[in-house]
Design an enzyme around this catalytic site. Structure first.
Site, PDB file in Angstrom:
ATOM      1  N   SER A  47       0.999  -0.978   0.087  1.00 36.24           N
ATOM      2  CA  SER A  47      -0.036   0.018  -0.139  1.00 36.24           C
ATOM      3  C   SER A  47       0.312   0.964   0.200  1.00 36.24           C
ATOM      4  CB  SER A  47      -1.080   0.189   1.190  1.00 36.24           C
ATOM      5  OG  SER A  47      -1.273   1.323   1.222  1.00 36.24           O
ATOM      6  N   TYR A  56      -2.624  -0.081  10.314  1.00 39.08           N
ATOM      7  CA  TYR A  56      -2.428  -0.890   8.898  1.00 39.08           C
ATOM      8  C   TYR A  56      -1.483  -0.185   8.921  1.00 39.08           C
ATOM      9  CZ  TYR A  56      -3.715  -0.794   3.970  1.00 39.08           C
ATOM     10  OH  TYR A  56      -3.861  -0.812   2.769  1.00 39.08           O
TER      11      TYR A  56
END
Length: 700
Positions: free
Chosen positions: A577, A590
């Protein structure tokens, strides 16, 4: 009349009401599909059917007789009308004046296009003369196991006469071609009462002047042969009886999962192969029998069989009574090398001045006592079909060796077909393989948008794909859709929790059994969470770390084990990501887990490089469409973080990017394809951002 049977083994599926409404070409297709739908009649792609039909000439409108015959490379079970070649019968008869004898029969194939009716582009096959010159309207040629068991027996002529009397004749072995067509014509003219003919070591021809009668003759003859074989073999131990025990199914699969990647690595140095495993009862009976080595060494008899399976298989040295898998694995390289040397010697013994160059000398079929049969080919469908052909050969050997003495084709005859110049020309016309042909990929998070889009991209380039996902129902739904689009052979699904060590290892075992190994690993399983750090519970933190960090570690660790066993390199792609490089507010768990993924990839790139294992990272950002992550609380949480509603979040992400564009699953799939394909063969340890531009995630 043919002898009546006490009960049909192959059901008479002819529907006269349906057939009555069909044209003669449509009736031929109907008959062909019925025959080809039952593997007891003929193998996939094997055999051919024909009908001689009166049609108007497209130029003169004069009625002419046209031969409709299965074209080159078709399958009678699945073909459509466009699978038939159409040729003028008067021109086919005129070809006899061009024939210069057996030494020149191959040149007759070059004349067949001159006989084409109505500009039909479907190429005529080498078997066309065998149908053209039989003086009947309808002809079937099939490769029934029951018939070939008789045809491949020593004394097959006498057995044919014993079973069928004068209504079914017999011709000695002759390579398919123009001369055999003339032989068959002569037989028909000299034996007008005959309804068919057994071709030694080859198969069955049947004929009639009515489509239904031809169909019923074909299945009747096969049923009669099967009944005779059953009667004669009822009290005979197949293949001399059992020699070694059959392992239980879980143990068979364990052994196959260990052997297949090792074999695949040894035979895929020049071009990647895909595997198939078969442990059906017929296979287990043969591989556990007293006569396994003896019969396997004789090779197959029917040309259709050994063109798919090579002349003989490789029997793996494995003793299921005292299994020593490590010893077997250690001996594979020498066994494979010995097979190659034997095949090369066969080529040198039989080659002719104009023979094509030596082809791939590796075995196609690998027989493992007590375990089953493994087949390898350039694609999954061919590997599976090759296995089906060898099961046909097993059935033939069972019947022939039980009623007499089985014989394979003489070595030179086998070679002349395998290295036939016409066969070589067909191989040379095959399209160039796709960029991922022969490659096997596993994609975690396979039920999501990015996983499914990546699967589509890989499948379109010829790869085989296993989709792995924790949601069994969702991943099966995706698999079914892809199977409908690309074919059931090339896509599988497995329910897998990436945090479960045993589940991950089991998925790789399943991958090895289904396809033979792995080349491409896309680690894409994911979750997302959003919370200020003071509200981030230990459970939430650990959940992110477990799936996004530990899960990627477990998937990679098992991949390394398999890739190193194969020794042919590979590619691992982490779908991480933008947040692994650029911090985001309210998402510390995250972001940290994604950063862990990226650094793990760097470490693995260092470890994998000496083995040719490349490890790279794709960093998406804000892929909303099709994403299962965004269907949960994450969407509402991120919208709240940025003070947007759900509908405005995608526009927010688009506008914050440098390029002002939305990022779609297909965009990530393209990056995943780049790192999987040979176009990136010199790239490892890299990060590719697919985020429409974000200054914070610039890597330099």
């Amino acid at each position: 009349m043919l002898k009546p049977l006490s009960g049909n083994r192959i059901e008479n599926a002819w529907d006269e009401e349906k057939a009555r409404a069909l044209s003669e070409p449509e009736k031929l297709l109907y008959r062909s599909n019925l025959l080809g739908s039952d593997k007891r009649v003929t193998n996939y792609g094997g055999g051919n059917t024909s009908a001689k039909v009166m049609q108007a000439d497209p130029l003169s409108d004069t009625p002419v007789e046209v031969l409709w015959v299965k074209g080159s490379g078709g399958d009678i079970g699945s073909m459509k009308l466009d699978g038939f070649s159409t040729l003028y019968m008067d021109k086919l008869q005129a070809l006899k004046g061009k024939y210069r004898g057996v030494a020149f029969e191959d040149e007759m194939v070059g004349y067949l296009p001159h006989c084409t009716f109505n500009l039909n582009p479907r190429a005529a096959s080498i078997d066309t003369p065998l149908h053209a010159y039989v003086p009947r309207k309808h002809v079937d040629h099939v490769h029934s196991d029951a018939i070939i068991a008789i045809a491949a027996s020593v004394g097959s002529k006498e057995l044919t006469a014993e079973i069928f009397g004068s209504e079914i004749g017999w011709l000695p072995w002759k390579k398919p071609g123009y001369e055999l067509g003339l032989w068959l014509e002569r037989f028909c003219l000299e034996n007008p009462q005959a309804k068919g003919c057994v071709l030694e070591s080859h198969g069955l021809f049947t004929w009639a002047d009515d489509a239904r009668e031809c169909y019923e003759t074909t299945i009747g003859i096969i049923n009669q042969a099967a009944a005779w074989l059953d009667e004669r073999t009822a009290h005979v131990a197949a293949f001399g009886g059992q020699k070694v025990p059959t392992l239980a199914e879980p143990e068979r699969r364990r052994v196959a999962a260990a052997l297949m990647p090792a074999i695949r690595g040894l035979i895929s140095k020049d071009r990647h192969k895909v595997g198939h495993f078969d442990d059906q009862d017929a296979v287990l009976e043969f591989v556990g029998s007293q006569r396994l080595e003896e019969l396997a060494a004789l090779g197959t008899s029917c040309p259709d069989h050994f063109l798919r399976t090579k002349i003989r298989p490789l029997v793996i040295d494995f003793d299921p009574a005292h299994p020593d898998l490590d010893k077997t694995l250690a001996g594979l390289e020498a066994a494979v090398s010995a097979y190659r040397e034997d095949y090369a010697a066969y080529y040198q013994r039989c080659r002719k001045p104009d023979s094509p160059a030596l082809r791939d000398p590796n075995a196609v079929v690998y027989l493992v006592p007590g375990v089953g049969m493994i087949t390898f080919a350039l694609d999954k469908a061919t590997a599976r079909i090759s296995g089906e052909f060898y099961v046909n050969a097993i059935n033939v050997m069972r019947g022939a060796s039980s009623v007499g003495t089985y014989q394979g084709l003489p070595e030179q005859e086998a070679f002349d077909i395998e290295y036939w110049l016409l066969e070589e020309a067909k191989l040379q016309r095959m399209p160039k393989p796709k960029s991922l042909a022969g490659r096997v990929a596993v994609i975690t998070g396979g039920a999501g948008g990015i996983g499914a889009a990546t699967a589509v991209r890989y499948l379109a380039e010829g790869a085989c794909v296993m989709l792995a996902d924790i949601d069994a129902g969702a991943v099966e739904e995706v698999r079914a859709g892809l199977a409908a689009r690309f074919g059931a052979d090339v896509v599988r699904a497995v329910a897998m929790n990436v945090t479960d060590e045993a589940a991950v290892a089991g998925a790789y075992d399943a991958l090895a059994i289904e396809f033979g190994g792995v080349d491409i690993v896309v680690s894409n399983a994911g979750i997302a969470s959003s919370a200020p750090v003071e509200d981030t519970s230990l459970e939430l933190w650990n959940r992110n770390m477990s799936i996004l960090s530990t899960g990627y570690f477990l998937v990679s660790r098992e991949a390394f084990k398999l890739l190193k066993k194969q020794k042919i390199g590979g590619s691992i792609v982490f779908v991480a990501s933008k947040n692994g490089l650029a911090a985001s507010p309210g998402a510390s768990a995250y972001c940290t887990a994604k950063a862990s993924e990226i650094h793990l990839a760097r470490c693995l790139a260092l470890e994998g490089a000496p083995e040719g294992i490349r490890v790279n990272v794709v960093n998406p950002d804000a892929v909303l469409r099709g994403s299962r992550i965004w269907s949960g609380d994450w969407l509402a949480e991120r919208a709240a973080t940025y003070g947007k509603d759900k509908e405005g979040l995608e526009e927010h992400y688009r506008q914050r990017s440098l390029l002002k564009r939305s990022v779609l699953p297909e965009d990530i799939a393209e990056a995943n394809y780049f790192f999987a394909a040979d176009i990136s063969a010199k790239s490892t340890g890299n990060i590719l951002n697919v985020d429409a531009g974000n200054v914070q995630s610039f890597t330099r």
